[in-house]
Scaffold this motif. Sequence first.
Motif, short mmCIF file in Angstrom:
data_model
loop_
_atom_site.label_atom_id
_atom_site.label_comp_id
_atom_site.label_asym_id
_atom_site.label_seq_id
_atom_site.Cartn_x
_atom_site.Cartn_y
_atom_site.Cartn_z
N GLN A 404 21.83 -35.98 36.20
CA GLN A 404 21.59 -34.61 35.77
C GLN A 404 22.15 -33.61 36.79
O GLN A 404 22.77 -32.60 36.42
N ALA A 405 21.91 -33.89 38.10
CA ALA A 405 22.44 -33.01 39.14
C ALA A 405 23.96 -32.98 39.13
O ALA A 405 24.58 -31.93 39.33
N TYR A 406 24.52 -34.18 38.88
CA TYR A 406 25.99 -34.24 38.83
C TYR A 406 26.53 -33.43 37.67
O TYR A 406 27.52 -32.70 37.82
N GLN A 407 25.85 -33.53 36.53
CA GLN A 407 26.29 -32.74 35.39
C GLN A 407 26.14 -31.23 35.67
O GLN A 407 27.00 -30.41 35.31
N LEU A 408 24.99 -30.90 36.34
CA LEU A 408 24.78 -29.50 36.69
C LEU A 408 25.85 -29.01 37.68
O LEU A 408 26.34 -27.86 37.57
N LYS A 409 26.18 -29.89 38.62
CA LYS A 409 27.22 -29.53 39.58
C LYS A 409 28.55 -29.30 38.89
O LYS A 409 29.29 -28.36 39.20
N LEU A 410 28.84 -30.21 37.94
CA LEU A 410 30.09 -30.04 37.19
C LEU A 410 30.09 -28.71 36.44
O LEU A 410 31.10 -27.97 36.41
N GLU A 411 28.93 -28.42 35.82
CA GLU A 411 28.84 -27.14 35.10
C GLU A 411 28.97 -25.95 36.05
O GLU A 411 29.66 -24.95 35.74
N THR A 412 28.33 -26.08 37.24
CA THR A 412 28.41 -25.00 38.23
C THR A 412 29.84 -24.81 38.70
O THR A 412 30.34 -23.67 38.84
N ASN A 413 30.49 -25.95 38.98
CA ASN A 413 31.89 -25.87 39.41
C ASN A 413 32.76 -25.22 38.35
O ASN A 413 33.69 -24.45 38.64
N ARG A 414 32.44 -25.59 37.08
CA ARG A 414 33.24 -24.98 35.99
C ARG A 414 33.04 -23.46 35.95
O ARG A 414 34.00 -22.68 35.86
N LYS A 415 31.74 -23.08 36.04
CA LYS A 415 31.46 -21.65 36.01
C LYS A 415 32.03 -20.94 37.23
O LYS A 415 32.52 -19.80 37.16
N LYS A 416 31.95 -21.62 38.40
CA LYS A 416 32.52 -21.03 39.61
C LYS A 416 34.02 -20.83 39.46
O LYS A 416 34.57 -19.79 39.87
N THR A 417 34.63 -21.84 38.90
CA THR A 417 36.07 -21.74 38.69
C THR A 417 36.40 -20.57 37.76
O THR A 417 37.33 -19.77 38.00
N GLU A 418 35.61 -20.47 36.67
CA GLU A 418 35.84 -19.38 35.74
C GLU A 418 35.60 -18.02 36.42
O GLU A 418 36.37 -17.05 36.24
N PHE A 419 34.50 -18.02 37.26
CA PHE A 419 34.19 -16.77 37.95
C PHE A 419 35.29 -16.39 38.93
O PHE A 419 35.71 -15.23 39.01
N ILE A 420 35.76 -17.36 39.69
CA ILE A 420 36.83 -17.09 40.65
C ILE A 420 38.08 -16.61 39.95
O ILE A 420 38.77 -15.66 40.40
N GLN A 421 38.36 -17.29 38.81
CA GLN A 421 39.54 -16.84 38.06
C GLN A 421 39.37 -15.39 37.58
O GLN A 421 40.31 -14.56 37.65
N ALA A 422 38.11 -15.15 37.06
CA ALA A 422 37.85 -13.77 36.58
C ALA A 422 37.92 -12.78 37.74
O ALA A 422 38.52 -11.66 37.62
N MET A 423 37.32 -13.14 38.90
CA MET A 423 37.35 -12.27 40.07
C MET A 423 38.78 -12.09 40.55
O MET A 423 39.16 -11.01 41.02
N TYR A 424 39.56 -13.16 40.45
CA TYR A 424 40.97 -13.07 40.86
C TYR A 424 41.69 -11.99 40.03
O TYR A 424 42.39 -11.14 40.57
N HIS A 425 41.45 -12.08 38.74
CA HIS A 425 42.10 -11.09 37.88
C HIS A 425 41.51 -9.69 38.12
O HIS A 425 42.24 -8.68 38.11
N ALA A 426 40.14 -9.69 38.34
CA ALA A 426 39.50 -8.38 38.54
C ALA A 426 39.97 -7.73 39.84
O ALA A 426 40.12 -6.50 39.91
N ILE A 427 40.16 -8.48 40.89
CA ILE A 427 40.61 -7.93 42.17
C ILE A 427 42.10 -7.63 42.15
O ILE A 427 42.58 -6.63 42.71
N ARG A 428 42.87 -8.50 41.48
CA ARG A 428 44.32 -8.34 41.49
C ARG A 428 44.75 -7.03 40.78
O ARG A 428 45.70 -6.38 41.21
N THR A 429 44.01 -6.74 39.74
CA THR A 429 44.41 -5.54 38.96
C THR A 429 44.29 -4.26 39.81
O THR A 429 45.27 -3.47 39.90
N PRO A 430 43.12 -4.01 40.50
CA PRO A 430 43.08 -2.78 41.33
C PRO A 430 44.07 -2.83 42.47
O PRO A 430 44.68 -1.79 42.83
N LEU A 431 44.23 -4.01 43.05
CA LEU A 431 45.19 -4.12 44.15
C LEU A 431 46.60 -3.79 43.67
O LEU A 431 47.39 -3.12 44.38
N ASN A 432 46.95 -4.27 42.51
CA ASN A 432 48.28 -3.98 41.95
C ASN A 432 48.45 -2.47 41.72
O ASN A 432 49.53 -1.87 41.96
#
Length: 509
Positions: A404-432
Amino acid sequence: MKRLFRYVCQHLSLRLGLTITLIIGVVFSLLFHFLFYRCRSYIQRAAIERATQLLDNTAERINGIMDETETITNFMALTTPRHLKPDSLLAFTHRTVQENSFLTGFAISMEPYFFPEMGRYYSAYSLRQADSITTVREGPFEYFEAPWYKAPRTLGRSCWIDAFDDYNEGTLSSPDILTSYCCPMRDADGRYIGSITASLTLKWLSQMVTAIPAYPHSSAIMIGRDGTYLVHPDTTKLFRQSIFSDADPKVKRQIDALGFSMIAGRSGMVETIVDGVDAYIFYRPLQRTGWSIAIVCPQSDVFARYNRLLLLVWSIIGIALLLLLVLCYQIVRRAVQPLRQLDLQAQRIANGHFDQTLPHSNRRDSVGRLTNSFISMQQSLHDSVNAIQSSNAQLSTLNAQLTQAYQLKLETNRKKTEFIQAMYHAIRTPLNIISGFTQVLNASLHEFPADEIADITARMKQSATDLDRLTHELEEAATRPNGTLAQADPLAPLNPLAPLNPSSPIKPI
């Protein structure tokens, strides 16, 4: 047979019982074989002694009668020459037969013309017939050639002659075969004047011989000087067959050796086959006559008691061994019953049943100690299995939690990845935006009117504000207890794609 063998092999108690019984049976068999062998030898020696004693007794009885016969005949040979009168000779023979019940006949025979007035022949003869005695002067026949007259005259001494048939036509004759003792009679000058003959019936001798009480099925024989049967259970063989002609071809050599030994006047015992039956032949000579008597004893008679005893003993041994087998089987079965229980318990353990335990044994021997040790081992094994099962359950729970923890970790990693990607786009746009406007202002600041510069700077300030807000949100997310990021859309207040003023000559980057 294979099924029985397999059954025995599968049952330890039966196999041990059979082994013990077999060992005891072999030991007892060897012991009894030795004892009965010694007993058989003793019985054989006893049979030889008994038969020899019977033969000796019979021979002594016959010799006793012959001694008396010889004594009477020799006495008459000495006294008769002093009373040589025809009538006296008739009286002598009659009185001699009358006074001696064992005599069948008595004869005084004179030389030719001894009594001239009586002619060539004169022989006074008395014969016992049933309960009467007949005394006659023998009729005219050439008795001078008869063995009972010729033998003492030729030999010049007394002798016994072989059995003969007394029948002579026209004379007084005995219906039985006779044997005679003949004594020469001499006058005062020693001249041969006649012979005295005392006769015994062979039937009487046969009765004495066959009356030997040896064994129930034993028989007696007597042979003459040439081996001819004088006494035999089969009367058709008397004077017609000899021991040599009557021999069984299978044992002829033994019988011939026996016959020669008997004729030679020896005593002994021979083990041979008579009429197809194993038998002992005990023999002894009658010294005066040259005859020999023998007892034929079947081995079945000699060893009858021995065989009955042997059968009884072996029957008892067989029953005893059978009882011993049953007793050993029961004892061994009772002794190995705990082992059988251990075997069944071990099979249950092998099938995975650890909870069924045996009761503790009160026995103090090795089997009892083995049983109690097995019970202790089973208890320890049961506890260990329970501990292992408990550990397995805990491990299963932990594995489920880890999964269960492993599945939760996988889900967390997925969400983290999505968040980082979203943050990447969110930060890149003002910087650009900031970078683009900075480049534009740096290159052609003097070319833009004041209102456009104000719009550009406003946009750059708004992008900086968005970056500052995102930075604060990341800091807050990092300091939360569960370490999770805010689920709010970081781009919600930001619209980086909003178009610039269309009158502005600067194109959005």
